[in-house]
Design a protein around this motif. Structure first.
Motif, mmCIF file in Angstrom:
data_model
loop_
_atom_site.group_PDB
_atom_site.id
_atom_site.type_symbol
_atom_site.label_atom_id
_atom_site.label_comp_id
_atom_site.label_asym_id
_atom_site.label_seq_id
_atom_site.Cartn_x
_atom_site.Cartn_y
_atom_site.Cartn_z
ATOM 1 N N ARG A 103 60.335 -16.065 -1.058
ATOM 2 C CA ARG A 103 60.460 -14.869 -0.220
ATOM 3 C C ARG A 103 59.790 -15.114 1.122
ATOM 4 O O ARG A 103 58.721 -15.707 1.201
ATOM 5 N N ASP A 104 60.424 -14.632 2.193
ATOM 6 C CA ASP A 104 59.810 -14.725 3.511
ATOM 7 C C ASP A 104 58.898 -13.517 3.726
ATOM 8 O O ASP A 104 58.696 -12.713 2.808
ATOM 9 N N GLY A 105 58.352 -13.367 4.916
ATOM 10 C CA GLY A 105 57.430 -12.274 5.220
ATOM 11 C C GLY A 105 58.039 -10.896 5.060
ATOM 12 O O GLY A 105 57.322 -9.915 4.844
ATOM 13 N N ASP A 106 59.369 -10.807 5.157
ATOM 14 C CA ASP A 106 60.063 -9.521 5.007
ATOM 15 C C ASP A 106 60.587 -9.311 3.598
ATOM 16 O O ASP A 106 61.314 -8.352 3.343
ATOM 17 N N GLY A 107 60.243 -10.207 2.683
ATOM 18 C CA GLY A 107 60.659 -10.055 1.292
ATOM 19 C C GLY A 107 62.054 -10.593 0.993
ATOM 20 O O GLY A 107 62.532 -10.456 -0.126
ATOM 21 N N ARG A 108 62.710 -11.209 1.973
ATOM 22 C CA ARG A 108 64.051 -11.767 1.741
ATOM 23 C C ARG A 108 63.916 -13.158 1.138
ATOM 24 O O ARG A 108 62.999 -13.907 1.469
ATOM 25 N N GLN A 110 64.676 -16.990 0.826
ATOM 26 C CA GLN A 110 65.050 -18.076 1.739
ATOM 27 C C GLN A 110 64.985 -19.407 0.988
ATOM 28 O O GLN A 110 64.118 -19.603 0.152
#
Length: 194
Positions: A103-108, A110
């Motif tokens: 998860r990236d910083g926005d929760g998506r 990757q």
């Protein structure tokens, strides 16, 4: 190190800048990666390996990065997409492990490629460059690997820009030098006409 697959443009910039540290490209300026401190500076400019900046780099690291630089240049100078993909695969295998989702910083979610524990700096840079060069070929095509348009430069680069119109390995240097030379030539022509 985790290499984000979606950010191949940043990796392409590292690969391009690495290739163009060579004395072959920098004929009048010489070798840019002269030792551990210069290599640490290069890494810091690209936000890479902060742990290596604490004096952990050696002359062996510099030597291995010099060798890697040649490999990356060779891939950028390949004649076909297949050759570029094969070369990028070799680089990626040096330290890359199986891709993972994080998860990236926005929760998506990757895609990332982790590197093997204990991998050398050169092997980690090889994996980063390999993933980046894969991304350029896949998303933009092999024609985005180019030689510098400045007549006195031997630099090469990967152009991940949206428009794909980049002409110089180092626009702020080669592009500026060419613009100045063209301006001076126009002034000479203008003064000769009078």
């Amino acid at each position: 190190m985790l290499i984000p697959i979606t950010d191949y443009a940043a990796g392409a910039a590292v690969a391009t800048d690495l290739v163009n540290t060579s004395p072959t490209v920098r004929a009048h300026r010489g070798e840019a990666l002269t030792g551990p401190e210069a290599l640490a500076g290069f890494l810091a400019e690209h936000g890479l390996r902060p742990d290596a900046l604490a004096g952990g780099l050696t002359e062996q690291d510099v030597f291995e990065v010099h060798l890697l630089r040649r490999e990356v240049r060779g891939i950028m100078e390949t004649e076909t997409e297949e050759q570029a993909v094969a070369g990028a695969a070799v680089l990626t295998r040096r330290a890359g492990l199986a891709p993972v989702l994080r998860r990236d910083g926005d929760g998506r979610w990757q895609w990332h490629v982790p590197t093997a524990p204990g991998a050398s700096l050169a092997d980690e840079l090889a994996a980063l460059a390999g993933i980046a060069l894969f991304g350029v070929v896949r998303a933009l095509g092999h024609d985005r690997f180019r030689g510098c348009a400045a007549p006195d430069c031997r630099g090469v680069f990967a152009d991940p820009s949206r428009g794909g119109r980049r002409a110089y390995c180092a626009p702020e240097l080669c592009g500026n030098r060419r613009n100045v030379a063209e301006h001076r030539a126009r002034r000479r022509e203008g003064s000769a006409v009078r």
